[in-house]
Design an enzyme around this catalytic site. Structure first.
Site, PDB file in Angstrom:
ATOM      1  N   LYS A  13       1.092  -1.192   0.289  1.00 38.00           N
ATOM      2  CA  LYS A  13      -0.130   0.115  -0.098  1.00 38.00           C
ATOM      3  C   LYS A  13       0.873   1.211   0.064  1.00 38.00           C
ATOM      4  O   LYS A  13       0.667   2.076  -0.829  1.00 38.00           O
ATOM      5  CB  LYS A  13      -0.873   0.055   1.375  1.00 38.00           C
ATOM      6  CG  LYS A  13      -1.917  -1.146   1.373  1.00 38.00           C
ATOM      7  CD  LYS A  13      -2.621  -0.847   2.728  1.00 38.00           C
ATOM      8  CE  LYS A  13      -2.055  -0.843   3.871  1.00 38.00           C
ATOM      9  NZ  LYS A  13      -1.213  -2.189   4.373  1.00 38.00           N
ATOM     10  N   ARG A  88      -9.321   1.465   8.852  1.00 33.65           N
ATOM     11  CA  ARG A  88      -8.758   0.112   9.133  1.00 33.65           C
ATOM     12  C   ARG A  88      -9.849  -0.665   9.917  1.00 33.65           C
ATOM     13  O   ARG A  88      -9.521  -1.819  10.308  1.00 33.65           O
ATOM     14  CB  ARG A  88      -7.535   0.092   9.978  1.00 33.65           C
ATOM     15  CG  ARG A  88      -6.403  -0.371   9.546  1.00 33.65           C
ATOM     16  CD  ARG A  88      -5.176  -0.381  10.457  1.00 33.65           C
ATOM     17  NE  ARG A  88      -4.166  -1.090  10.039  1.00 33.65           N
ATOM     18  CZ  ARG A  88      -3.023  -0.633   9.452  1.00 33.65           C
ATOM     19  NH1 ARG A  88      -3.052   0.760   9.046  1.00 33.65           N
ATOM     20  NH2 ARG A  88      -2.074  -1.242   9.044  1.00 33.65           N
ATOM     21  N   ARG A 127      12.107  -6.145   4.274  1.00 31.45           N
ATOM     22  CA  ARG A 127      11.848  -4.602   4.388  1.00 31.45           C
ATOM     23  C   ARG A 127      12.674  -4.035   5.276  1.00 31.45           C
ATOM     24  O   ARG A 127      12.984  -4.318   6.193  1.00 31.45           O
ATOM     25  CB  ARG A 127      10.233  -4.235   4.671  1.00 31.45           C
ATOM     26  CG  ARG A 127      10.025  -2.753   4.864  1.00 31.45           C
ATOM     27  CD  ARG A 127       8.648  -2.478   4.832  1.00 31.45           C
ATOM     28  NE  ARG A 127       7.858  -2.856   6.105  1.00 31.45           N
ATOM     29  CZ  ARG A 127       6.675  -2.753   6.320  1.00 31.45           C
ATOM     30  NH1 ARG A 127       5.953  -1.925   5.414  1.00 31.45           N
ATOM     31  NH2 ARG A 127       5.924  -3.290   7.242  1.00 31.45           N
ATOM     32  N   ARG A 160      11.708  -2.585  10.718  1.00 32.40           N
ATOM     33  CA  ARG A 160      10.711  -2.144  11.866  1.00 32.40           C
ATOM     34  C   ARG A 160      10.471  -2.932  12.865  1.00 32.40           C
ATOM     35  O   ARG A 160      10.616  -4.349  12.753  1.00 32.40           O
ATOM     36  CB  ARG A 160       9.389  -1.675  11.047  1.00 32.40           C
ATOM     37  CG  ARG A 160       9.324  -0.286  10.664  1.00 32.40           C
ATOM     38  CD  ARG A 160       8.333   0.032   9.713  1.00 32.40           C
ATOM     39  NE  ARG A 160       7.086  -0.630  10.009  1.00 32.40           N
ATOM     40  CZ  ARG A 160       5.760  -0.460   9.441  1.00 32.40           C
ATOM     41  NH1 ARG A 160       5.897   0.119   8.137  1.00 32.40           N
ATOM     42  NH2 ARG A 160       4.867  -1.028   9.585  1.00 32.40           N
ATOM     43  N   ARG A 171      -0.183  -9.260  13.117  1.00 32.54           N
ATOM     44  CA  ARG A 171      -0.989  -8.155  12.521  1.00 32.54           C
ATOM     45  C   ARG A 171      -1.709  -8.607  11.337  1.00 32.54           C
ATOM     46  O   ARG A 171      -2.708  -8.128  10.980  1.00 32.54           O
ATOM     47  CB  ARG A 171       0.131  -7.143  11.724  1.00 32.54           C
ATOM     48  CG  ARG A 171       1.016  -6.418  12.800  1.00 32.54           C
ATOM     49  CD  ARG A 171       2.392  -5.907  12.283  1.00 32.54           C
ATOM     50  NE  ARG A 171       2.392  -5.046  11.095  1.00 32.54           N
ATOM     51  CZ  ARG A 171       3.228  -4.673  10.356  1.00 32.54           C
ATOM     52  NH1 ARG A 171       4.289  -5.396  10.484  1.00 32.54           N
ATOM     53  NH2 ARG A 171       2.993  -3.868   9.361  1.00 32.54           N
TER      54      ARG A 171
HETATM   55  P1  AP5 Z   1       5.029  -1.497   1.706  1.00 30.47           P
HETATM   56  O1  AP5 Z   1       4.665  -0.674   0.528  1.00 30.47           O
HETATM   57  O2  AP5 Z   1       5.942  -0.973   2.846  1.00 30.47           O
HETATM   58  O3  AP5 Z   1       3.576  -2.220   2.088  1.00 30.47           O
HETATM   59  P2  AP5 Z   1       2.560  -1.782   3.062  1.00 30.47           P
HETATM   60  O4  AP5 Z   1       1.230  -2.094   2.597  1.00 30.47           O
HETATM   61  O5  AP5 Z   1       2.481  -0.323   3.116  1.00 30.47           O
HETATM   62  O6  AP5 Z   1       2.779  -2.336   4.549  1.00 30.47           O
HETATM   63  P3  AP5 Z   1       2.903  -1.808   6.196  1.00 30.47           P
HETATM   64  O7  AP5 Z   1       3.282  -2.743   6.976  1.00 30.47           O
HETATM   65  O8  AP5 Z   1       3.410  -0.305   6.056  1.00 30.47           O
HETATM   66  O9  AP5 Z   1       1.280  -1.703   6.224  1.00 30.47           O
HETATM   67  P4  AP5 Z   1       0.714  -1.826   7.611  1.00 30.47           P
HETATM   68  O10 AP5 Z   1      -0.791  -1.479   7.079  1.00 30.47           O
HETATM   69  O11 AP5 Z   1       0.832  -3.014   8.562  1.00 30.47           O
HETATM   70  O12 AP5 Z   1       1.413  -0.757   8.371  1.00 30.47           O
HETATM   71  P5  AP5 Z   1       1.172   0.754   8.752  1.00 30.47           P
HETATM   72  O13 AP5 Z   1       2.493   1.574   8.741  1.00 30.47           O
HETATM   73  O14 AP5 Z   1      -0.012   1.239   8.035  1.00 30.47           O
HETATM   74  O15 AP5 Z   1       5.514  -2.866   1.169  1.00 30.47           O
HETATM   75  C1  AP5 Z   1       6.244  -3.927   2.048  1.00 30.47           C
HETATM   76  C2  AP5 Z   1       7.666  -4.536   1.631  1.00 30.47           C
HETATM   77  O16 AP5 Z   1       7.445  -5.247   0.280  1.00 30.47           O
HETATM   78  C3  AP5 Z   1       8.467  -3.320   1.241  1.00 30.47           C
HETATM   79  O17 AP5 Z   1       9.777  -3.760   1.646  1.00 30.47           O
HETATM   80  C4  AP5 Z   1       8.266  -3.083  -0.354  1.00 30.47           C
HETATM   81  O18 AP5 Z   1       9.597  -2.618  -0.920  1.00 30.47           O
HETATM   82  C5  AP5 Z   1       8.077  -4.608  -0.789  1.00 30.47           C
HETATM   83  N1  AP5 Z   1       7.145  -4.442  -1.976  1.00 30.47           N
HETATM   84  C6  AP5 Z   1       6.080  -3.568  -2.035  1.00 30.47           C
HETATM   85  N2  AP5 Z   1       5.566  -3.955  -3.402  1.00 30.47           N
HETATM   86  C7  AP5 Z   1       6.155  -4.992  -3.613  1.00 30.47           C
HETATM   87  C8  AP5 Z   1       5.870  -5.936  -4.820  1.00 30.47           C
HETATM   88  N3  AP5 Z   1       5.080  -5.497  -5.805  1.00 30.47           N
HETATM   89  N4  AP5 Z   1       6.839  -6.978  -5.003  1.00 30.47           N
HETATM   90  C9  AP5 Z   1       7.776  -7.266  -4.354  1.00 30.47           C
HETATM   91  N5  AP5 Z   1       8.015  -6.529  -3.129  1.00 30.47           N
HETATM   92  C10 AP5 Z   1       7.154  -5.469  -2.872  1.00 30.47           C
HETATM   93  O19 AP5 Z   1       0.657   0.628  10.214  1.00 30.47           O
HETATM   94  C11 AP5 Z   1       1.677   0.191  11.290  1.00 30.47           C
HETATM   95  C12 AP5 Z   1       0.748   0.248  12.565  1.00 30.47           C
HETATM   96  O20 AP5 Z   1       0.350   1.386  13.117  1.00 30.47           O
HETATM   97  C13 AP5 Z   1      -0.418  -0.779  12.635  1.00 30.47           C
HETATM   98  O21 AP5 Z   1      -0.056  -2.175  12.772  1.00 30.47           O
HETATM   99  C14 AP5 Z   1      -1.111  -0.212  13.745  1.00 30.47           C
HETATM  100  O22 AP5 Z   1      -0.806  -0.613  15.039  1.00 30.47           O
HETATM  101  C15 AP5 Z   1      -0.950   1.288  13.488  1.00 30.47           C
HETATM  102  N6  AP5 Z   1      -1.969   1.962  12.754  1.00 30.47           N
HETATM  103  C16 AP5 Z   1      -1.775   2.643  11.634  1.00 30.47           C
HETATM  104  N7  AP5 Z   1      -2.919   3.094  10.943  1.00 30.47           N
HETATM  105  C17 AP5 Z   1      -3.831   2.608  11.928  1.00 30.47           C
HETATM  106  C18 AP5 Z   1      -5.208   2.922  12.023  1.00 30.47           C
HETATM  107  N8  AP5 Z   1      -5.999   3.447  10.900  1.00 30.47           N
HETATM  108  N9  AP5 Z   1      -6.106   2.357  12.996  1.00 30.47           N
HETATM  109  C19 AP5 Z   1      -5.355   1.720  13.974  1.00 30.47           C
HETATM  110  N10 AP5 Z   1      -4.118   1.656  13.931  1.00 30.47           N
HETATM  111  C20 AP5 Z   1      -3.339   2.038  13.043  1.00 30.47           C
END
Ligand code: AP5
Ligand code: ZN
Length: 214
Positions: A13, A88, A127, A160, A171
């Site tokens: 994402k 979410r 990552r 991370r 997660r």
């Molecule tokens: P990446 O693009 O980083 O993936 P992502 O979907 O953004 O993953 P996140 O882990 O950041 O999402 P998340 O939703 O768990 O975490 P967030 O930060 O929102 O890609 C992943 C890896 O794969 C990278 O290394 C990339 O290079 C690689 N990649 C990408 N595309 C690829 C492809 N096509 N092929 C191969 N490799 C690829 O949230 C973190 C925490 O914050 C949550 O757990 C929660 O505790 C809290 N939080 C955040 N938002 C909320 C909310 N709205 N409500 C409650 N808690 C929240």
């Protein structure tokens, strides 16, 4: 254009949201990035969020909703924006809808980036995130020019805290239970679009641009 990115943790994402934001000239609003910046700066919000994030749990809705609702009403969001990691939960989606209705607006697209769980676990282990600017890389799929050093700011790259395998499993469980119901929620609103996120990042990006018609 107002876009929501849906998908499991690690589905890509953030990777896609950054590219779309750049292409469309709209802000990329990542709640995960906002929380990580708050943790880094030692704010009250950061302290509260960290206790949940480190366990792979969602931060409570009341700490998230007002923050996003305020953010999308800032001037730079007039042309549109891309939400990454929000909503979410169903209550978060409802609170977003309520806030948008109050100002006579609605979201245009909810893009669900689909990747099987087994690929996710592999991706997260590789990552790396920059401690300086938060840029994201992957040891195999998105390497930096110089090993261990951020291409953007020269900062150090780390795994991370919530990308450790046991936390990733947690997660994923939370995603299936609390976030996946949003797929039907946005399907019912007629704005859901599904893309295959398991292919090369550039191909995922092309598919999304196709959907958006840009
Ligand atoms: P990446 O693009 O980083 O993936 P992502 O979907 O953004 O993953 P996140 O882990 O950041 O999402 P998340 O939703 O768990 O975490 P967030 O930060 O929102 O890609 C992943 C890896 O794969 C990278 O290394 C990339 O290079 C690689 N990649 C990408 N595309 C690829 C492809 N096509 N092929 C191969 N490799 C690829 O949230 C973190 C925490 O914050 C949550 O757990 C929660 O505790 C809290 N939080 C955040 N938002 C909320 C909310 N709205 N409500 C409650 N808690 C929240
Ligand atoms: Zn950096």
């Amino acid at each position: 254009m107002k876009i929501i990115m849906l998908g499991a943790p690690g589905a890509g994402k953030g990777t896609q949201a950054k590219k779309i934001a750049e292409k469309c000239g709209i802000p990329h609003i990542s709640t995960g990035d906002i929380f990580r910046a708050n943790i880094k700066n030692g704010t009250e919000l950061g302290k509260k969020a960290k206790t949940y994030m480190d366990q792979g749990l969602l931060v409570p809705d009341e700490l998230v909703c007002d923050l996003v609702v305020d953010r999308i009403q800032q001037d730079d969001c007039k042309k549109g924006y891309i939400l990454d990691g929000f909503p979410r939960t169903i209550p978060q989606a409802e609170s977003l809808d309520k806030a948008l209705q109050a100002i006579g607006e609605k979201m245009d697209y909810a893009i669900d980036v689909e990747v099987p769980d087994e690929n996710i676990v592999k991706r997260m282990g590789g990552r790396r995130a920059c401690v300086g600017c938060g840029a994201t890389y992957h040891l195999v799929y998105a390497p930096t020019k110089k090993e261990g050093i951020c291409d953007v700011c020269g900062g150090e790259l780390i795994l991370r805290d919530d990308d450790k395998p046991e936390t990733v499993q947690k997660r994923l469980g939370v995603y299936h239970e609390q976030t996946q119901p949003l797929i039907d929620y946005y399907k019912n609103q007629g704005i859901l679009r599904e893309v295959d996120g398991s292919v090369d990042m550039e191909d995922v990006f092309k598919e999304i641009l196709n959907i958006l018609g840009v």
